[in-house]
Enzyme design. Structure first.
Site, PDB file in Angstrom:
ATOM      1  N   ARG A  69       0.838  -1.194   0.000  1.00  9.44           N
ATOM      2  CA  ARG A  69       0.000   0.000   0.000  1.00  9.44           C
ATOM      3  C   ARG A  69       0.876   1.249   0.000  1.00  9.44           C
ATOM      4  O   ARG A  69       1.937   1.270   0.613  1.00  9.44           O
ATOM      5  CB  ARG A  69      -0.899   0.035   1.244  1.00  9.44           C
ATOM      6  CG  ARG A  69      -2.199  -0.732   1.077  1.00  9.44           C
ATOM      7  CD  ARG A  69      -3.080  -0.599   2.291  1.00  9.44           C
ATOM      8  NE  ARG A  69      -2.490  -1.221   3.447  1.00  9.44           N
ATOM      9  CZ  ARG A  69      -1.911  -0.590   4.446  1.00  9.44           C
ATOM     10  NH1 ARG A  69      -1.854   0.736   4.456  1.00  9.44           N
ATOM     11  NH2 ARG A  69      -1.390  -1.249   5.450  1.00  9.44           N
ATOM     12  N   TYR A 197      -1.788  -3.541  -6.643  1.00  4.92           N
ATOM     13  CA  TYR A 197      -1.527  -4.212  -5.368  1.00  4.92           C
ATOM     14  C   TYR A 197      -2.785  -4.277  -4.489  1.00  4.92           C
ATOM     15  O   TYR A 197      -3.543  -3.296  -4.391  1.00  4.92           O
ATOM     16  CB  TYR A 197      -0.405  -3.500  -4.590  1.00  4.92           C
ATOM     17  CG  TYR A 197      -0.310  -4.050  -3.199  1.00  4.92           C
ATOM     18  CD1 TYR A 197       0.255  -5.312  -2.980  1.00  4.92           C
ATOM     19  CD2 TYR A 197      -0.876  -3.397  -2.119  1.00  4.92           C
ATOM     20  CE1 TYR A 197       0.269  -5.873  -1.715  1.00  4.92           C
ATOM     21  CE2 TYR A 197      -0.863  -3.952  -0.845  1.00  4.92           C
ATOM     22  CZ  TYR A 197      -0.297  -5.186  -0.664  1.00  4.92           C
ATOM     23  OH  TYR A 197      -0.303  -5.746   0.587  1.00  4.92           O
ATOM     24  N   LYS A 206      -9.655  -2.375   2.111  1.00 11.60           N
ATOM     25  CA  LYS A 206      -9.388  -1.207   2.950  1.00 11.60           C
ATOM     26  C   LYS A 206     -10.205   0.012   2.516  1.00 11.60           C
ATOM     27  O   LYS A 206     -10.678   0.780   3.341  1.00 11.60           O
ATOM     28  CB  LYS A 206      -7.898  -0.868   2.932  1.00 11.60           C
ATOM     29  CG  LYS A 206      -6.997  -2.012   3.329  1.00 11.60           C
ATOM     30  CD  LYS A 206      -7.254  -2.453   4.730  1.00 11.60           C
ATOM     31  CE  LYS A 206      -6.399  -3.473   5.209  1.00 11.60           C
ATOM     32  NZ  LYS A 206      -5.855  -4.329   5.911  1.00 11.60           N
ATOM     33  N   HIS A 226     -10.215  -2.206  12.047  1.00  7.28           N
ATOM     34  CA  HIS A 226      -9.126  -3.033  11.506  1.00  7.28           C
ATOM     35  C   HIS A 226      -8.821  -4.153  12.507  1.00  7.28           C
ATOM     36  O   HIS A 226      -7.745  -4.192  13.089  1.00  7.28           O
ATOM     37  CB  HIS A 226      -7.914  -2.128  11.283  1.00  7.28           C
ATOM     38  CG  HIS A 226      -6.840  -2.725  10.450  1.00  7.28           C
ATOM     39  ND1 HIS A 226      -5.523  -2.303  10.508  1.00  7.28           N
ATOM     40  CD2 HIS A 226      -6.860  -3.729   9.536  1.00  7.28           C
ATOM     41  CE1 HIS A 226      -4.791  -3.011   9.657  1.00  7.28           C
ATOM     42  NE2 HIS A 226      -5.582  -3.885   9.072  1.00  7.28           N
ATOM     43  N   SER A 248      -1.163  -3.665  10.087  1.00  3.89           N
ATOM     44  CA  SER A 248      -0.871  -4.653   9.044  1.00  3.89           C
ATOM     45  C   SER A 248       0.443  -5.369   9.356  1.00  3.89           C
ATOM     46  O   SER A 248       1.416  -4.733   9.788  1.00  3.89           O
ATOM     47  CB  SER A 248      -0.726  -3.961   7.696  1.00  3.89           C
ATOM     48  OG  SER A 248      -1.887  -3.241   7.395  1.00  3.89           O
ATOM     49  N   CYS A 250       1.234  -7.525  11.650  1.00  4.26           N
ATOM     50  CA  CYS A 250       1.613  -7.669  13.068  1.00  4.26           C
ATOM     51  C   CYS A 250       0.984  -8.928  13.668  1.00  4.26           C
ATOM     52  O   CYS A 250       0.840  -9.028  14.893  1.00  4.26           O
ATOM     53  CB  CYS A 250       1.187  -6.455  13.870  1.00  4.26           C
ATOM     54  SG  CYS A 250       2.166  -4.990  13.497  1.00  4.26           S
ATOM     55  N   ASP A 275      -9.021  -9.632   9.631  1.00  2.00           N
ATOM     56  CA  ASP A 275      -8.533  -8.293   9.282  1.00  2.00           C
ATOM     57  C   ASP A 275      -9.519  -7.157   9.590  1.00  2.00           C
ATOM     58  O   ASP A 275      -9.094  -6.096  10.001  1.00  2.00           O
ATOM     59  CB  ASP A 275      -8.175  -8.259   7.789  1.00  2.00           C
ATOM     60  CG  ASP A 275      -7.327  -7.057   7.404  1.00  2.00           C
ATOM     61  OD1 ASP A 275      -6.463  -6.669   8.198  1.00  2.00           O
ATOM     62  OD2 ASP A 275      -7.530  -6.506   6.304  1.00  2.00           O
ATOM     63  N   ARG A 366       2.037 -12.260  -0.461  1.00  4.04           N
ATOM     64  CA  ARG A 366       0.715 -12.556   0.107  1.00  4.04           C
ATOM     65  C   ARG A 366       0.104 -13.818  -0.482  1.00  4.04           C
ATOM     66  O   ARG A 366       0.481 -14.269  -1.558  1.00  4.04           O
ATOM     67  CB  ARG A 366      -0.228 -11.382  -0.216  1.00  4.04           C
ATOM     68  CG  ARG A 366       0.208 -10.042   0.351  1.00  4.04           C
ATOM     69  CD  ARG A 366      -0.455  -9.769   1.650  1.00  4.04           C
ATOM     70  NE  ARG A 366       0.082  -8.611   2.353  1.00  4.04           N
ATOM     71  CZ  ARG A 366      -0.462  -8.107   3.463  1.00  4.04           C
ATOM     72  NH1 ARG A 366      -1.547  -8.645   3.962  1.00  4.04           N
ATOM     73  NH2 ARG A 366       0.069  -7.091   4.068  1.00  4.04           N
TER      74      ARG A 366
HETATM   75  O1  SAT Z   1      -3.706  -3.282   2.617  1.00  4.43           O
HETATM   76  S1  SAT Z   1      -3.824  -4.690   2.302  1.00  4.43           S
HETATM   77  O2  SAT Z   1      -5.202  -5.045   2.268  1.00  4.43           O
HETATM   78  O3  SAT Z   1      -3.215  -4.958   1.024  1.00  4.43           O
HETATM   79  C1  SAT Z   1      -3.072  -5.604   3.503  1.00  4.43           C
HETATM   80  C2  SAT Z   1      -2.699  -4.805   4.664  1.00  4.43           C
HETATM   81  O4  SAT Z   1      -1.768  -4.000   4.566  1.00  4.43           O
HETATM   82  O5  SAT Z   1      -3.317  -4.958   5.727  1.00  4.43           O
HETATM   83 MN    MN Z   2      -5.043  -5.243   7.404  1.00  4.81          MN
END
Ligand code: SAT
Ligand code: MN
Length: 596
Positions: A69, A197, A206, A226, A248, A250, A275, A366
């Protein structure tokens, strides 16, 4: 699609600007999926993997400058700048349309334009929302099919309504100079160009489920967060649901699928989401969470049978891997998958890999996989009412400062704990890794409006919930003076969860400290875990000097949010400061902390 007039008009309007060769309306069917996969295998967008060992699995190598991102290219385009707040990039809507609209002109020439109706949330849930993404990337289509309920099911849900989130995405020329991820929350609109991406391009994730949904949630009185969602089953078979917000990369996916060690065989963790959670106040007055997503887009490096056996079992079929390495047998590979890398690896860029310098898989590589393939998926994961949340956990990567686990004194104090969160940056976003930044509730990159208003919304929500969840902070990443992790993490995290469970039930020993309730050393069940002497004390230690520096950093961050910062947050900050200064006095006087 005559019954979807507003949608049809928007699609026409977009096509007139972007000039695709063809328009394809996605129905989400298996046949459609196969045609797309075959096309991408032909043009090299996807690479087939070993179909004996990994049936239905493919590799995608993204452009090397498009692997994470890009927060500096992500904007909130509200009519008033102050509504986006100081923690978001802002662009005036007219300027955004002018500047970025030009980039969409003819951007789909020679390409197919895909129209993807999708549903965020379980079919039949009153809390689910419809979106439509228009994209020129077939990779986005096959990922959206895993991550959302896509096609017919979504069209059925929204009938003739014109209230859906519109997301326009084009790969453009993939140049970072012409890359923008724009959100117009007032219009429920997303524009993304120049990136293929995940978080930049799979707009249901997101962009819709956090940035736009957080805005809608404030208007409608719910929370878009989140957070992972889990059900923790105890040996008596009782399941307690928790939500946990970590930034993200973690460990949300790993905690969501935790397998306890042998000593905890009576415990089981059920995965509801890894997530994002949408949390509403249910008809029973409790906070209820749904997972708006239908799949997992998780970080590959570090994932192994040891660290996450559930996801390892899930990604052996029907999975799309992005930017991982490949073995000579055509199997996906990443750092941490096996203790030693196999010979003859091809790295994430497609070059022969030589051990030593660079990792073989990109650190932010990923997998995309359907949630239904996960062995630990909860029987309640598609419950239309959501699951009742008893505890909310905040956490991040902190080498110092934050103890393993502590509990906030109240909802208001818990909101302050979330507001004061910080974490060290990871490869999930472009930029430096390992830099500590303030990341309230792990939402700094994802809150679609002013952070101070966001805290106020949390405070208001607490007042409306009949029995608000208890709030905790956890930190699996504390290190010793040599930089080694003090806590083993992964399955062993059940030990912290057990204490959380006990606290939720009014049990569990704790000490009242300036930052909250910290477990007494005996309160943590460490049976069978042989930690070196002194480790537990260090994990639970409140270092007053470090906390003094921490509260000062928090103060600087809160100053940026004035004058909108709620008084309650200021008060909690002042109370933390007062408790910290009392502690330095009491430590000097060797006064024992009060055990509860
Ligand atoms: O932003 S993504 O959905 O690609 C994954 C993340 O950073 O949590
Ligand atoms: Mn995330």
């Amino acid at each position: 699609m005559p019954q979807h007039r507003a949608l049809e008009q928007w699609v026409d309007q977009v096509a007139r600007v972007t000039r695709p060769d063809r328009i394809h309306w996605c129905d989400g069917s298996e046949e459609e999926h196969q045609v797309l996969i075959e096309g991408m295998l032909r043009d090299g967008t996807l690479i087939g993997l070993n179909h004996q060992r990994y049936p239905g699995c493919y590799l995608h190598r993204s452009h090397p400058s498009d692997v994470a991102r890009t927060e500096h290219l992500t904007f909130i385009c509200t009519s008033r700048q102050e509504d986006a707040g100081p923690t978001n990039n802002w662009m005036a809507p007219a300027e955004a349309r002018g500047q970025v609209g030009k980039l969409f002109e003819g951007s789909m020439r020679g390409r197919t334009m895909f129209v993807i109706p999708y549903l965020m949330g379980p079919a039949g849930s009153p809390y689910s929302k419809v979106g439509v993404e228009i994209t020129d990337s077939p990779y986005v289509v096959v990922n959206m099919r895993l991550m959302t309920r896509m096609g017919k099911i979504a069209l059925e849900r929204f009938g003739g309504s014109d209230s859906f989130v519109r997301g326009l995405h084009s790969l453009g020329d993939l140049s970072p100079d012409r890359r923008f991820i724009l959100h117009f929350p007032e219009e429920r609109l997303i524009w993304s160009i120049g990136s293929g991406y995940g978080g930049n391009a799979l707009l249901g994730k997101k962009c819709h489920s956090l940035r736009i949904a957080s805005w809608i949630g404030r208007e409608e009185g719910w929370l878009a967060e989140h957070t992972l969602i889990i059900g923790v089953e105890d040996p008596a078979g009782q399941v307690t649901y928790m939500a946990a917000a970590f930034p993200s990369a973690c460990g949300k996916t790993n905690l969501a699928m935790l397998v306890p060690p042998a000593e905890f065989s009576g415990y089981k963790v059920w995965t509801v989401g890894d997530d994002i959670a949408w949390m509403h106040i249910g008809s029973d007055g409790r906070l209820r969470a749904i997972n708006p997503e239908a799949g997992f887009f998780g970080v590959a490096p570090g994932t192994s049978v040891k660290t996450n056996p559930n996801i390892t079992a899930a990604v052996d079929r029907n999975t799309i891997f992005t930017n991982v390495a490949v073995t000579p047998d055509g199997e996906p590979w990443w750092e941490g998958k096996d203790p030693t890398p196999p010979d003859g690896l091809v790295d994430w860029r497609g070059n022969p890999w030589t051990p030593g310098k660079e990792p073989a898989a990109h650190p932010n590589s990923r997998f995309t996989v359907a949630a239904s393939q996960c062995p630990s998926i909860s029987p309640s994961w598609e419950d239309p009412e959501g699951v009742p949340i008893s505890a909310i956990l905040f956490g991040g990567r902190r080498a110092r400062v934050a103890p393993l686990v502590y509990q906030a004194y109240s909802w208001q104090h818990g909101v302050f704990v979330g507001a004061g969160m910080a974490s060290e940056t990871t490869a999930a976003q472009s930029g430096a890794v390992g830099v500590t930044r303030r990341d309230p509730m792990a939402m700094i990159p994802f809150c679609g409006y002013h952070m101070a208003d966001y805290f106020a919304h949390w405070l208001n929500m607490g007042a409306r919930i009949a029995c608000p969840p208890a709030i905790f902070h956890v930190n699996w990443f504390r290190t010793d003076s040599h930089g080694r992790f003090l806590w083993p993490g992964f399955g062993e995290n059940i030990r912290a969860l057990k204490w959380i469970l006990e606290r939720v039930r009014g049990q569990g020993e704790a000490v009242e400290t300036p930052i909250g309730f910290v477990p007494t050393p005996d309160a943590l069940d460490l049976d069978g875990l042989r930690l070196p002497d002194g480790t537990t004390d260090e994990l639970l230690r409140i270092d007053t000097d470090a906390w003094d520096a921490e509260q000062a950093e928090q103060g600087l961050f809160f100053d940026r949010l004035t004058p909108r910062l709620p008084d309650e947050i200021r008060q909690e900050h002042a109370m933390l400061r007062a408790r910290l200064s009392r502690l330095s006095v009491s430590v000097n006087a060797v006064e024992p902390p009060r055990a509860l």
